[in-house]
Design an enzyme around this catalytic site. Structure first.
Site, PDB file in Angstrom:
ATOM      1  N   PHE A  23      23.318  50.691  85.322  1.00 54.68           N
ATOM      2  CA  PHE A  23      24.641  50.152  84.503  1.00 54.68           C
ATOM      3  C   PHE A  23      25.313  49.359  84.979  1.00 54.68           C
ATOM      4  O   PHE A  23      26.286  49.052  85.688  1.00 54.68           O
ATOM      5  CB  PHE A  23      25.403  50.765  83.456  1.00 54.68           C
ATOM      6  N   GLY A  25      23.005  46.518  86.485  1.00 56.43           N
ATOM      7  CA  GLY A  25      22.672  44.928  86.351  1.00 56.43           C
ATOM      8  C   GLY A  25      21.572  44.718  87.291  1.00 56.43           C
ATOM      9  O   GLY A  25      20.961  43.539  87.683  1.00 56.43           O
ATOM     10  N   ASP A  92       9.782  46.537  86.161  1.00 56.76           N
ATOM     11  CA  ASP A  92      10.470  47.026  86.166  1.00 56.76           C
ATOM     12  C   ASP A  92      10.973  49.316  85.821  1.00 56.76           C
ATOM     13  O   ASP A  92       9.803  49.052  85.218  1.00 56.76           O
ATOM     14  CB  ASP A  92      11.649  46.736  84.832  1.00 56.76           C
ATOM     15  N   GLU A  93      11.873  49.228  86.001  1.00 53.81           N
ATOM     16  CA  GLU A  93      12.502  50.863  85.863  1.00 53.81           C
ATOM     17  C   GLU A  93      11.037  51.995  86.204  1.00 53.81           C
ATOM     18  O   GLU A  93      10.529  52.673  86.465  1.00 53.81           O
ATOM     19  CB  GLU A  93      12.595  51.598  84.453  1.00 53.81           C
TER      20      GLU A  93
END
Ligand code: ZN
Length: 197
Positions: A23, A25, A92-93
């Site tokens: 969380f 961003g 991402d991730e």
């Protein structure tokens, strides 16, 4: 705010890492950078590990439902199959990828590709997560983004797991995790320990 360096004097590509807690961003920041590259007519490819099935399989989606098209792959080496004429690669991730990702990114940066990586720097135990510490070591640019601790309003750096599961990878959202500052994160563990003993 991160602004791309001047391209004129740059001979190779480079690696950018956006890290932080849940969380914070990270994915929004990744999407912002990649959208700017797309507007500049650069060819962009985005990858995420197949493990993250929370949202649509073929798009990187952030918590605020900002989305961008992506490919889900099982191994970081699969990235090599999609690099023709690519200027920018987004990942991402990244914490869920194998350690091979570090070498893949370095090879692609040498070929002149800009790599933008987003990932959790720490797991729920507060330990460096997957390939992230290595990626942070070899990156040219690092941005650490913060969430806000819901208990005290300080900057949050840790991802506190609200559920009881003990595995490192438990996919979930606000029902399972909350961002916490260093002190509230530590206090949570002390209270959990007292409760369980
Ligand atoms: Zn706090």
């Amino acid at each position: 705010m991160f602004l791309e360096p001047s391209f004129r004097a740059q001979r190779s590509g480079w690696i950018e890492v956006i890290c932080g807690s849940m969380f914070s961003g990270k994915t929004e920041e990744l999407i912002r950078r990649l959208n700017r590259a797309k507007i500049a007519n650069q060819k962009v490819e985005i990858f995420k590990p197949l493990k993250d099935k929370r949202y649509a399989e073929e798009s990187v989606v952030s918590h605020n439902e900002n989305a961008i098209e992506s490919r889900s792959i099982t191994k970081s080496e699969n990235i090599y199959d999609f690099i023709d004429d690519v200027h920018v690669i987004g990942i991402d991730e990244a914490q869920f990828f194998d350690l091979e990702l570090v070498e893949v990114c370095q090879k692609l940066a040498l070929k002149g590709i800009r790599i933008v990586i987003a990932g959790l720097d720490m797991d729920f135990r507060g330990k460096p997560f997957g390939p992230m510490p290595y990626l942070l070591s070899v990156a040219e640019y690092i941005t650490k983004v913060h969430a806000i601790c819901p208990h005290c309003g300080s900057l949050a750096t840790h991802s506190y797991r609200l559920s009881e599961e003990k595995e490192t990878v438990v996919i979930g959202e606000k029902d399972k995790y909350e961002p916490r500052c260093r002190i509230c994160y530590e206090m949570g563990h002390i209270l959990d320990f007292r409760r369980s003993s």
